[in-house]
Scaffold this active site. Structure first.
Site, PDB file in Angstrom:
ATOM      1  N   ARG A  66     -14.339  18.410  32.311  1.00  0.00           N
ATOM      2  CA  ARG A  66     -13.528  19.206  33.244  1.00  0.00           C
ATOM      3  C   ARG A  66     -13.679  20.702  33.009  1.00  0.00           C
ATOM      4  O   ARG A  66     -13.508  21.505  33.920  1.00  0.00           O
ATOM      5  CB  ARG A  66     -12.055  18.799  33.115  1.00  0.00           C
ATOM      6  CG  ARG A  66     -11.728  17.434  33.701  1.00  0.00           C
ATOM      7  CD  ARG A  66     -10.243  17.157  33.629  1.00  0.00           C
ATOM      8  NE  ARG A  66      -9.814  16.953  32.252  1.00  0.00           N
ATOM      9  CZ  ARG A  66      -9.313  15.815  31.795  1.00  0.00           C
ATOM     10  NH1 ARG A  66      -9.187  14.784  32.597  1.00  0.00           N
ATOM     11  NH2 ARG A  66      -8.932  15.707  30.545  1.00  0.00           N
ATOM     12  N   GLU A 243      -8.571   4.852   3.271  1.00  0.00           N
ATOM     13  CA  GLU A 243      -8.766   6.282   3.510  1.00  0.00           C
ATOM     14  C   GLU A 243      -7.736   7.076   2.707  1.00  0.00           C
ATOM     15  O   GLU A 243      -6.587   6.639   2.558  1.00  0.00           O
ATOM     16  CB  GLU A 243      -8.585   6.615   4.996  1.00  0.00           C
ATOM     17  CG  GLU A 243      -9.531   5.908   5.938  1.00  0.00           C
ATOM     18  CD  GLU A 243      -9.229   6.241   7.385  1.00  0.00           C
ATOM     19  OE1 GLU A 243      -9.695   7.286   7.863  1.00  0.00           O
ATOM     20  OE2 GLU A 243      -8.511   5.464   8.027  1.00  0.00           O
ATOM     21  N   ASP A 262      -6.370   0.143  15.400  1.00  0.00           N
ATOM     22  CA  ASP A 262      -7.396   1.149  15.133  1.00  0.00           C
ATOM     23  C   ASP A 262      -8.515   0.628  14.241  1.00  0.00           C
ATOM     24  O   ASP A 262      -9.684   0.955  14.449  1.00  0.00           O
ATOM     25  CB  ASP A 262      -6.745   2.379  14.482  1.00  0.00           C
ATOM     26  CG  ASP A 262      -7.705   3.549  14.356  1.00  0.00           C
ATOM     27  OD1 ASP A 262      -8.497   3.764  15.292  1.00  0.00           O
ATOM     28  OD2 ASP A 262      -7.661   4.256  13.333  1.00  0.00           O
ATOM     29  N   HIS A 267     -13.327  -2.510  13.399  1.00  0.00           N
ATOM     30  CA  HIS A 267     -14.205  -2.361  12.234  1.00  0.00           C
ATOM     31  C   HIS A 267     -14.127  -3.549  11.275  1.00  0.00           C
ATOM     32  O   HIS A 267     -15.146  -4.121  10.881  1.00  0.00           O
ATOM     33  CB  HIS A 267     -13.859  -1.094  11.453  1.00  0.00           C
ATOM     34  CG  HIS A 267     -13.940   0.165  12.250  1.00  0.00           C
ATOM     35  ND1 HIS A 267     -14.836   0.347  13.275  1.00  0.00           N
ATOM     36  CD2 HIS A 267     -13.229   1.319  12.173  1.00  0.00           C
ATOM     37  CE1 HIS A 267     -14.676   1.553  13.790  1.00  0.00           C
ATOM     38  NE2 HIS A 267     -13.714   2.157  13.139  1.00  0.00           N
TER      39      HIS A 267
END
Length: 514
Positions: A66, A243, A262, A267
């Site tokens: 955009r 993480e 997520d 994964h």
């Protein structure tokens, strides 16, 4: 050759790797080209492929977003992104300049038909001038709620199929692919109404990592491991994706997603499929993906009762990470002060087939953990008879380290020097960096290279996506019915909730933490 055509074959390449045969000439269109994913991952990956002669000498990259921008402005911002990339080494000025000349830009709204007509016109011009053969790769690097609009508009603009009889059109779709099974089915239906399944590449960057791909080579390219890869010799399997980072500036996104959607749905279940799949008849997309879907269909479904006993959710509170104070999840920007979003999940899976009957698979993922690492750890059963009486049985582990230190290690017992007969655990380590040197391409470069060559082996198929959501949906429904009562339940910088440790102890196991 037209004067505006750039021949990248003349540019010196890096020494890390080199493609013997470049991909076919094509136009690559990135929707969301002004966004973070395009700048941090896609542009560096494409530059890396061009530098190593994997991209066709005649390729064109068209950014679509955009933001109003000229071709030259897009080239400048792209060069800045490449210079700032951590995925690339020192940049060659000549290569960078030649690569930038291949970049173009079209500004437009994602639901505006006229914008796509302008895009179609630009693609026709580039195809004619650079002899691209009608080959086009569309990459959706936009927020997921925009996917249906882009797909619909590509169909209406006649861009879903090549006008050249020998040309091809492919579309790459980033995760998340839906929020649950019903939304994934709706998105699949929208995609299939415009594109054929063979044109669709649902990307999960984890599958582009070297160790993940090597998992297949390790299992099916060697004769000594596959005979042991079953319930007779394996005690249990752990898959961890931990993480140390929090949600950073993605609090608003994470509030609507959570760790289960997520990481686990995509994964971690992908890794589970690769570890436990049957040997494919051939190494091609259809055979490999057929075996992966069989695994997902064999996982025992969750019920309200099993969710309560075999799934643990957590949310980090204030703590200490790397010697520095870290806020709790509810103190992160964009997060509700009473948020019930999980930042940690661990669960137990059972695969009801002949190979894995009775072998528990323990999966976990979490943010603000004590260490960052992703690994598959396989514990073998103890020796059936302890010849060395009075000495504790040793545990044999095979560990596939996916990140940050890629490699494979195998532990076993050995006798140390001395008069007495003692047994001591030792480890044989294989490190990618030591064996092959530091040069390797990023996961995105690997997967983009496969897309350009029409190899869908490492990409998700529609039925696989829906099967994964089918496993996760009952957990989400159970959590919606009964909200968490103890959040936050682990400190930042720890190994997660104590209930996660209990989950394994009920089976006589322990998490393998570095």
């Amino acid at each position: 050759m037209p004067s505006n055509t750039v021949d990248l074959a003349e540019i010196p390449r890096a020494d890390a790797y080199h493609c013997e045969m470049p991909s076919e000439p094509c136009a690559i269109v990135i929707f969301g080209a002004s966004g973070d994913l395009a700048k941090r991952k896609l542009l560096p990956a494409l530059y890396d492929l061009a530098q190593n002669s994997c991209l066709a000498p005649r390729f064109r990259l068209v950014g679509f977003a955009r933001t109003e921008m000229s071709d030259d402005a897009f080239r400048r911002t792209s060069e800045e992104a490449l210079r700032a990339s951590s995925d690339l080494g020192p940049l060659d000025a000549g290569m960078l300049g030649q690569f930038a000349k291949c970049l173009h830009y079209v500004a437009g709204n994602y639901d505006d038909a006229e914008s796509y007509q302008r895009l179609a016109q630009r693609l026709e011009e580039l195809d004619r001038d650079s002899k691209l053969g009608g080959n086009r790769l569309f990459y959706l690097a936009t927020p997921s709620e925009i996917y249906p609009r882009v797909i619909e508009q590509l169909g209406q603009a006649g861009l879903a199929h090549s006008k050249n009889s020998s040309g091809w059109v492919r579309i790459v779709i980033e995760k998340p692919f839906g929020r649950d099974k019903s939304s994934a089915q709706a998105l699949n239906q929208k995609v299939r109404s415009i594109f054929e399944e063979s044109q669709v590449y649902r990307i999960d960057h984890y599958l582009g990592k070297e160790t993940v791909q090597n998992m297949l080579v390790f299992r099916f390219g060697n004769g000594i491991f596959e005979p042991l890869w079953n319930r007779n010799y394996i005690r249990h399997v752990q898959i961890t994706a931990a993480e140390t980072l929090g949600v950073e500036r993605r609090g608003g996104f994470y509030e609507t997603t959570g760790a289960l959607r997520d990481m686990i749905q995509s994964h971690v279940l992908q890794l589970t499929s690769l570890v436990s799949m049957e040997p494919p008849a051939t190494f091609d997309a259809t055979a490999v993906r057929n075996e992966k879907i069989k695994v997902l269909q064999s996982i025992r479904p969750f019920s309200v009762e099993t969710v309560a006993h075999e799934v643990v959710r957590g949310q980090y509170g204030p703590g200490n990470v790397g010697g520095k104070p870290a806020p709790g999840y509810r103190g992160e920007p964009g997060v509700k002060p009473d948020s019930a979003t999980e930042t940690f999940v661990s669960l137990k899976l059972l695969i009801d087939n002949w190979r894995w009957a009775g072998v528990p698979f323990f999966l976990r993922t979490g943010k603000r953990m004590a260490r960052q690492f992703t690994q598959v750890a396989i514990q073998f059963r103890e020796a059936p008879h302890l010849v060395f009486q009075g000495r504790e049985a040793l545990t044999n582990w095979l560990v596939l380290n996916i990140q940050p230190d890629e490699g494979i290690s195998l532990s076993f017992g050995a006798k140390p020097p001395g008069i007495d007969l003692q047994i001591q655990p030792v480890t044989m380590d294989f490190a990618y960096r030591t064996a092959f040197g530091p040069g390797s391409r990023s996961a995105y470069a690997t997967l983009l290279n496969d897309c350009l060559r029409g190899d869908a082996t490492l990409f998700d198929r529609a039925d696989s996506v829906e099967a994964a959501w089918g496993l996760v949906d009952p957990i989400l429904e159970a959590w919606t019915t009964a909200g968490p009562r103890d959040f936050p339940n682990y400190a930042a910088g720890s190994w997660g909730p104590t209930a996660s440790d209990d989950l394994l102890e009920w089976d006589g196991c322990q998490w393998r933490n570095p």
